[in-house]
Scaffold this active site. Structure first.
Site, PDB file in Angstrom:
ATOM      1  N   SER A  50       0.854  -1.178   0.000  1.00 28.22           N
ATOM      2  CA  SER A  50       0.000   0.000   0.000  1.00 28.22           C
ATOM      3  C   SER A  50       0.896   1.236   0.000  1.00 28.22           C
ATOM      4  O   SER A  50       2.109   1.135   0.222  1.00 28.22           O
ATOM      5  CB  SER A  50      -0.901   0.008   1.235  1.00 28.22           C
ATOM      6  N   ASP A  85      -0.855  -1.429  -4.286  1.00 24.29           N
ATOM      7  CA  ASP A  85      -2.241  -1.587  -3.863  1.00 24.29           C
ATOM      8  C   ASP A  85      -2.838  -0.217  -3.532  1.00 24.29           C
ATOM      9  O   ASP A  85      -2.259   0.544  -2.751  1.00 24.29           O
ATOM     10  CB  ASP A  85      -2.278  -2.496  -2.626  1.00 24.29           C
ATOM     11  N   ASP A 106      -6.243   3.795  -7.994  1.00 31.92           N
ATOM     12  CA  ASP A 106      -7.541   3.847  -7.333  1.00 31.92           C
ATOM     13  C   ASP A 106      -8.080   5.275  -7.404  1.00 31.92           C
ATOM     14  O   ASP A 106      -7.737   6.131  -6.598  1.00 31.92           O
ATOM     15  CB  ASP A 106      -7.401   3.394  -5.872  1.00 31.92           C
ATOM     16  N   ASN A 229      -7.646 -10.060  -2.444  1.00 35.69           N
ATOM     17  CA  ASN A 229      -6.725  -9.265  -1.634  1.00 35.69           C
ATOM     18  C   ASN A 229      -6.826  -9.646  -0.160  1.00 35.69           C
ATOM     19  O   ASN A 229      -7.916  -9.647   0.412  1.00 35.69           O
ATOM     20  CB  ASN A 229      -7.027  -7.776  -1.798  1.00 35.69           C
ATOM     21  N   ASN A 231      -4.933  -8.911   3.688  1.00 33.90           N
ATOM     22  CA  ASN A 231      -3.975  -8.190   4.531  1.00 33.90           C
ATOM     23  C   ASN A 231      -4.307  -8.389   6.004  1.00 33.90           C
ATOM     24  O   ASN A 231      -3.500  -8.889   6.777  1.00 33.90           O
ATOM     25  CB  ASN A 231      -3.950  -6.700   4.187  1.00 33.90           C
ATOM     26  N   THR A 232      -5.527  -8.020   6.389  1.00 30.88           N
ATOM     27  CA  THR A 232      -5.911  -8.067   7.799  1.00 30.88           C
ATOM     28  C   THR A 232      -5.744  -9.461   8.389  1.00 30.88           C
ATOM     29  O   THR A 232      -5.294  -9.623   9.528  1.00 30.88           O
ATOM     30  CB  THR A 232      -7.362  -7.599   7.969  1.00 30.88           C
TER      31      THR A 232
END
Length: 294
Positions: A50, A85, A106, A229, A231-232
């Site tokens: 990110s 990302d 984005d 996707n 991540n968490t």
């Protein structure tokens, strides 16, 4: 080196009704853990940063070099995509200049016409260097790099218009959320996903994959989602394993405080999480270069 753009990988995934994991990295341990999992399963992986993670780690050039050098030192032979990302316009241009294989621009928070024009410019810059481009239509709920969105259903017409810019894969808001899902979350909107999948012949991306029930993700994959996707889920696994190590007083035993030992359980937890998710996503082993993907 096993570095490839994402286009052919995700086209094959959509055609084959499976998904490839797009996992965020946050540091050296994250990077090694993800590469280790991909190599052990012999599956492709997309490692993404990110904007916030790239800033924390020292910039896009450093992130790219870290992933490349770790892959070299670990003798990684599976395909690896290095991806930006949720990049804004400037971040996407920086990542392209730094040599990422893939970028996400984005522009969902911009007026659609502006999102469209900037997407076209990013596609032109990226494709000139053989770099894949992901774009987003409709916003993803939750928080990403401090930006909190309520989420919205992507417009089918806007999805068709955005696809016409030449992007390689598309993220669409279908009720998905970044971060932890609230107890009153109503689930994915499969009717809208089907409409978009029928209208757009591109690999589709499901953001906020951590926390969506497995059966819903599997259904989404069967309908055209080719990139998931995550991540968490890795962050939670890392935190849990590290907490257990400290609560067991392992850090007080011998040289258990050594960061290489202290971070080892969490690092292994990321590898385990990667392998578990890749397993039920149906990620298939592929050959080294895109030209050989069947």
């Amino acid at each position: 080196m096993p570095f490839v753009r994402g286009t052919e990988l995700f086209q094959a995934a959509r055609k084959g009704h499976y998904a490839i994991g797009a996992f965020n990295t946050n540091n050296l341990e994250w990077t090694r853990a993800l590469l280790k999992g991909a190599q052990e399963l012999n599956v492709p992986i997309l490692i993404q940063t990110s904007m916030g993670a790239a800033k924390y780690m020292g910039g896009y050039k450093l992130c790219k070099a870290l992933i490349e050098l770790e892959a070299e030192s670990m003798n990684i032979t599976v395909p690896v995509v290095i991806h930006l990302d949720h990049g804004n316009f400037e971040a996407a241009k920086e990542a392209i200049a730094a040599g990422y294989n893939s970028v996400m621009f984005d522009g969902h928070d911009l007026p659609f016409d502006e999102n469209l024009e900037k997407t076209k410019e990013i596609v032109k810059l990226a494709h000139a260097k053989g770099i894949s481009v992901e774009a987003e239509v409709g916003s993803i709920g939750g928080e990403e790099d401090g930006v909190i969105g309520e989420g919205e259903l992507a417009s089918v017409e806007e999805a068709k218009t955005l696809a016409a810019t030449g992007i390689d894969f598309m993220a669409a808001g279908i009720g998905n959320i970044h971060g932890k899902y609230p107890s009153n979350w109503k689930g994915l909107h499969f009717d809208r996903l089907q409409e978009i999948a029928d209208a757009v012949d591109l690999p589709l991306v499901l953001h906020g994959g951590s926390g969506i029930p497995q059966d819903q993700v599997e259904k989404a994959i069967s309908m055209g989602i080719a990139k998931l996707n995550i991540n968490t889920e890795c962050q939670l696994a890392f935190a849990k394993a590290t907490r257990e190590y400290i609560l067991a007083n392992k850090d007080q035993e011998g040289k258990g405080y050594d960061p290489r030992k202290l971070l080892a359980p969490g690092t292994q937890a990321i590898t385990d999480t990667f392998k578990e998710i890749s397993g039920w996503m149906g990620t298939r082993p592929v050959k080294m270069v895109p030209e050989e993907i069947k």
